[in-house]
Design a protein around this motif. Structure first.
Motif, PDB file in Angstrom:
ATOM      1  N   LEU A  29      20.998  -5.656   2.086  1.00  0.00           N
ATOM      2  CA  LEU A  29      20.825  -4.249   1.742  1.00  0.00           C
ATOM      3  C   LEU A  29      19.338  -3.951   1.726  1.00  0.00           C
ATOM      4  O   LEU A  29      18.525  -4.835   1.416  1.00  0.00           O
ATOM      5  CB  LEU A  29      21.424  -3.964   0.366  1.00  0.00           C
ATOM      6  N   VAL A  30      18.979  -2.707   2.062  1.00  0.00           N
ATOM      7  CA  VAL A  30      17.578  -2.272   2.025  1.00  0.00           C
ATOM      8  C   VAL A  30      17.460  -1.080   1.084  1.00  0.00           C
ATOM      9  O   VAL A  30      18.228  -0.124   1.183  1.00  0.00           O
ATOM     10  CB  VAL A  30      17.073  -1.884   3.433  1.00  0.00           C
ATOM     11  N   LEU A  31      16.480  -1.158   0.186  1.00  0.00           N
ATOM     12  CA  LEU A  31      16.098  -0.032  -0.663  1.00  0.00           C
ATOM     13  C   LEU A  31      14.830   0.550  -0.043  1.00  0.00           C
ATOM     14  O   LEU A  31      13.828  -0.161   0.081  1.00  0.00           O
ATOM     15  CB  LEU A  31      15.825  -0.501  -2.092  1.00  0.00           C
ATOM     16  N   MET A  32      14.874   1.827   0.369  1.00  0.00           N
ATOM     17  CA  MET A  32      13.801   2.397   1.176  1.00  0.00           C
ATOM     18  C   MET A  32      13.243   3.664   0.539  1.00  0.00           C
ATOM     19  O   MET A  32      13.975   4.641   0.354  1.00  0.00           O
ATOM     20  CB  MET A  32      14.376   2.728   2.560  1.00  0.00           C
ATOM     21  N   ASP A  33      11.962   3.635   0.222  1.00  0.00           N
ATOM     22  CA  ASP A  33      11.288   4.841  -0.235  1.00  0.00           C
ATOM     23  C   ASP A  33      11.276   5.840   0.923  1.00  0.00           C
ATOM     24  O   ASP A  33      11.170   5.447   2.087  1.00  0.00           O
ATOM     25  CB  ASP A  33       9.858   4.500  -0.658  1.00  0.00           C
ATOM     26  N   VAL A  34      11.413   7.110   0.624  1.00  0.00           N
ATOM     27  CA  VAL A  34      11.426   8.125   1.681  1.00  0.00           C
ATOM     28  C   VAL A  34      10.014   8.399   2.172  1.00  0.00           C
ATOM     29  O   VAL A  34       9.743   8.361   3.368  1.00  0.00           O
ATOM     30  CB  VAL A  34      12.089   9.432   1.181  1.00  0.00           C
ATOM     31  N   ARG A  35       9.109   8.655   1.236  1.00  0.00           N
ATOM     32  CA  ARG A  35       7.743   9.055   1.603  1.00  0.00           C
ATOM     33  C   ARG A  35       6.784   7.893   1.439  1.00  0.00           C
ATOM     34  O   ARG A  35       6.490   7.475   0.320  1.00  0.00           O
ATOM     35  CB  ARG A  35       7.318  10.232   0.743  1.00  0.00           C
ATOM     36  N   MET A  36       6.321   7.404   2.596  1.00  0.00           N
ATOM     37  CA  MET A  36       5.340   6.328   2.615  1.00  0.00           C
ATOM     38  C   MET A  36       4.333   6.635   3.717  1.00  0.00           C
ATOM     39  O   MET A  36       4.673   7.306   4.692  1.00  0.00           O
ATOM     40  CB  MET A  36       6.017   4.983   2.932  1.00  0.00           C
ATOM     41  N   PRO A  37       3.111   6.127   3.578  1.00  0.00           N
ATOM     42  CA  PRO A  37       2.144   6.313   4.664  1.00  0.00           C
ATOM     43  C   PRO A  37       2.627   5.586   5.924  1.00  0.00           C
ATOM     44  O   PRO A  37       3.333   4.585   5.840  1.00  0.00           O
ATOM     45  CB  PRO A  37       0.859   5.679   4.136  1.00  0.00           C
ATOM     46  N   GLY A  38       2.276   6.114   7.068  1.00  0.00           N
ATOM     47  CA  GLY A  38       2.701   5.489   8.326  1.00  0.00           C
ATOM     48  C   GLY A  38       4.145   5.833   8.624  1.00  0.00           C
ATOM     49  O   GLY A  38       4.537   6.989   8.633  1.00  0.00           O
ATOM     50  N   VAL A  39       4.962   4.828   8.837  1.00  0.00           N
ATOM     51  CA  VAL A  39       6.381   5.029   9.163  1.00  0.00           C
ATOM     52  C   VAL A  39       7.129   5.427   7.888  1.00  0.00           C
ATOM     53  O   VAL A  39       7.153   4.675   6.916  1.00  0.00           O
ATOM     54  CB  VAL A  39       6.994   3.739   9.763  1.00  0.00           C
ATOM     55  N   SER A  40       7.718   6.613   7.892  1.00  0.00           N
ATOM     56  CA  SER A  40       8.453   7.085   6.714  1.00  0.00           C
ATOM     57  C   SER A  40       9.772   6.339   6.572  1.00  0.00           C
ATOM     58  O   SER A  40      10.268   5.712   7.520  1.00  0.00           O
ATOM     59  CB  SER A  40       8.742   8.583   6.829  1.00  0.00           C
ATOM     60  N   GLY A  41      10.363   6.446   5.392  1.00  0.00           N
ATOM     61  CA  GLY A  41      11.662   5.831   5.162  1.00  0.00           C
ATOM     62  C   GLY A  41      12.744   6.425   6.055  1.00  0.00           C
ATOM     63  O   GLY A  41      13.640   5.720   6.509  1.00  0.00           O
ATOM     64  N   LEU A  42      12.668   7.733   6.305  1.00  0.00           N
ATOM     65  CA  LEU A  42      13.652   8.382   7.175  1.00  0.00           C
ATOM     66  C   LEU A  42      13.584   7.806   8.585  1.00  0.00           C
ATOM     67  O   LEU A  42      14.609   7.465   9.179  1.00  0.00           O
ATOM     68  CB  LEU A  42      13.424   9.898   7.214  1.00  0.00           C
ATOM     69  N   THR A  43      12.371   7.679   9.114  1.00  0.00           N
ATOM     70  CA  THR A  43      12.193   7.120  10.458  1.00  0.00           C
ATOM     71  C   THR A  43      12.634   5.663  10.500  1.00  0.00           C
ATOM     72  O   THR A  43      13.333   5.241  11.425  1.00  0.00           O
ATOM     73  CB  THR A  43      10.724   7.250  10.906  1.00  0.00           C
TER      74      THR A  43
ATOM     75  N   VAL B 275      15.024 -11.037  -3.751  1.00  0.00           N
ATOM     76  CA  VAL B 275      14.368  -9.776  -3.447  1.00  0.00           C
ATOM     77  C   VAL B 275      13.137 -10.023  -2.578  1.00  0.00           C
ATOM     78  O   VAL B 275      12.254 -10.795  -2.945  1.00  0.00           O
ATOM     79  CB  VAL B 275      13.966  -9.024  -4.734  1.00  0.00           C
ATOM     80  N   LEU B 276      13.115  -9.356  -1.427  1.00  0.00           N
ATOM     81  CA  LEU B 276      11.961  -9.358  -0.536  1.00  0.00           C
ATOM     82  C   LEU B 276      11.282  -8.010  -0.675  1.00  0.00           C
ATOM     83  O   LEU B 276      11.942  -6.996  -0.926  1.00  0.00           O
ATOM     84  CB  LEU B 276      12.405  -9.564   0.912  1.00  0.00           C
ATOM     85  N   GLU B 277       9.961  -7.968  -0.469  1.00  0.00           N
ATOM     86  CA  GLU B 277       9.233  -6.726  -0.675  1.00  0.00           C
ATOM     87  C   GLU B 277       8.327  -6.398   0.498  1.00  0.00           C
ATOM     88  O   GLU B 277       7.647  -7.269   1.026  1.00  0.00           O
ATOM     89  CB  GLU B 277       8.369  -6.819  -1.935  1.00  0.00           C
ATOM     90  N   ALA B 278       8.342  -5.118   0.876  1.00  0.00           N
ATOM     91  CA  ALA B 278       7.430  -4.590   1.880  1.00  0.00           C
ATOM     92  C   ALA B 278       6.783  -3.349   1.284  1.00  0.00           C
ATOM     93  O   ALA B 278       7.415  -2.613   0.529  1.00  0.00           O
ATOM     94  CB  ALA B 278       8.187  -4.230   3.154  1.00  0.00           C
ATOM     95  N   ASN B 279       5.521  -3.103   1.634  1.00  0.00           N
ATOM     96  CA  ASN B 279       4.839  -1.959   1.038  1.00  0.00           C
ATOM     97  C   ASN B 279       4.751  -0.762   1.977  1.00  0.00           C
ATOM     98  O   ASN B 279       4.030   0.187   1.707  1.00  0.00           O
ATOM     99  CB  ASN B 279       3.457  -2.344   0.511  1.00  0.00           C
ATOM    100  N   GLY B 280       5.491  -0.780   3.070  1.00  0.00           N
ATOM    101  CA  GLY B 280       5.508   0.344   3.988  1.00  0.00           C
ATOM    102  C   GLY B 280       6.618   0.199   5.015  1.00  0.00           C
ATOM    103  O   GLY B 280       7.225  -0.873   5.149  1.00  0.00           O
ATOM    104  N   GLY B 281       6.888   1.297   5.727  1.00  0.00           N
ATOM    105  CA  GLY B 281       7.985   1.322   6.681  1.00  0.00           C
ATOM    106  C   GLY B 281       7.849   0.342   7.832  1.00  0.00           C
ATOM    107  O   GLY B 281       8.815  -0.316   8.216  1.00  0.00           O
ATOM    108  N   GLU B 282       6.651   0.227   8.378  1.00  0.00           N
ATOM    109  CA  GLU B 282       6.446  -0.693   9.499  1.00  0.00           C
ATOM    110  C   GLU B 282       6.688  -2.146   9.076  1.00  0.00           C
ATOM    111  O   GLU B 282       7.414  -2.888   9.731  1.00  0.00           O
ATOM    112  CB  GLU B 282       5.027  -0.528  10.053  1.00  0.00           C
ATOM    113  N   GLN B 283       6.105  -2.536   7.949  1.00  0.00           N
ATOM    114  CA  GLN B 283       6.313  -3.889   7.432  1.00  0.00           C
ATOM    115  C   GLN B 283       7.785  -4.094   7.070  1.00  0.00           C
ATOM    116  O   GLN B 283       8.353  -5.160   7.296  1.00  0.00           O
ATOM    117  CB  GLN B 283       5.427  -4.148   6.221  1.00  0.00           C
ATOM    118  N   GLY B 284       8.416  -3.059   6.531  1.00  0.00           N
ATOM    119  CA  GLY B 284       9.828  -3.150   6.174  1.00  0.00           C
ATOM    120  C   GLY B 284      10.707  -3.412   7.382  1.00  0.00           C
ATOM    121  O   GLY B 284      11.629  -4.236   7.328  1.00  0.00           O
TER     122      GLY B 284
END
Length: 136
Positions: free
Chosen positions: A49-63, A29-38
């Motif tokens: 596989l990526v598990l992506m939160d939808v609502r995050m500061p900066g780059v959203s999961g949708l984007t 398991v690798l971890e990122a705390n936001g969309g840009e880092q992800g």
């Protein structure tokens, strides 16, 4: 060889729960705390596989998911959207961004394990094109 899961989630507690659950099942398991880092980590590590939160500061999961779908090296990596938002519009937006599944928080660890295992197995068979899966 261990399968690699990238968790992109700004909540420390949920990231920790996901890591503990999936590591127990033998995943790396690798971890990122936001969309840009992800996105950076996805490009660098090419996870299974990526598990992506939808609502995050900066780059959203949708984007971030849309960016992955447009990237030839990442377009086939399954993405599971994670969100407490469970309206039909939220789920539709998640699946329209290119996610293979939408998992509503809070979820049970067994739900996560079953979904991750199934999507990784399906990704190994290129001819499979299952419709988006929603877990509430």
């Amino acid at each position: 060889m261990k399968k690699t899961i990238l968790t992109v989630e700004d909540g420390d507690g949920i990231r920790r729960l996901i890591r503990m659950t999936l590591e127990y099942m033998g995943f790396l398991v690798l971890e990122a705390n936001g969309g840009e880092q992800g996105l950076e980590m996805a490009r660098e590590h090419k996870p299974d596989l990526v598990l992506m939160d939808v609502r995050m500061p900066g780059v959203s999961g949708l984007t971030a998911c849309e960016v992955m779908r447009a990237d030839p090296q990442l377009r086939n990596v399954p993405v599971v959207m994670l969100s407490a938002a469970d309206s039909e519009d939220d789920i539709s937006a998640g699946l329209a961004s290119g996610a293979k599944a939408y998992l509503v928080k809070p979820f049970q660890p067994v739900e996560l394990i079953e979904l991750v295992t199934r999507l990784i197995d399906e990704a190994a068979q290129p001819e499979s094109a299952s419709a988006g899966v929603v877990h509430r």
